[in-house]
Design a protein around this motif. Sequence first.
Motif: not given
Length: 209
Positions: A62-79
């Motif tokens: 899976f991958r984590v896909e979320t928006t940070t408090s500064h409205h930046h899109l974060y995509l993690s490495v595949p886990l």
Amino acid sequence: MKLRLVLSGLIALLVAASCHATTLKLAPEIDLLVLDGRKISGSLLKGAEGLELERGEHQFLFRVETTTSHHHLYLSVPLIATFNAQAKSVTIHLPELQTRSERKSFDASPDFKLIDEQGNEIASKRDRLITSHNDDLEKAMIAYNRNGQVASVPRFAQPQATTSINQSTPADLALSDTAAERLLNLWFHQVDSATRQRLVLWMKALRAS
């Protein structure tokens, strides 16, 4: 009307199998990519809060896909997580990922946990998949499992007979493209062949009536 009958039949089948199933709960920020050696279609998961898994060993990417408090899109490495499904439900618990330092640390050494319905940690093997952006993730997981890595599962080291859950659904089960129907389609390709056959026969009888 037919949709209600379809969902009623699905619920009946799920209830019959519930004592032998574990629900993998999917938070909005979790993007499930590969499950037990098979690639997952994101469109099938849209609107689904979880997946029913048979008891026993499972592996998912899976991958984590979320928006940070500064409205930046974060995509993690595949886990990768490998675990033995025995609890009623499994939830992926993530650490705080708001700061750049937290995200960088998570990518280098992911410290997520698998939690059961009582809040207890489930024993698991966890790792990250080193791959390029354009790699076929299903093939990458086959290679990973062949190499005896931390979270490898040898039985998933061979291509699956059906390589993607996003396969065609039998005409007798064809429905429109709503969240409920996508969940039915996804569930159909997760259950054993005997349950699939019962559902298809039930649908044939329904449409003939």
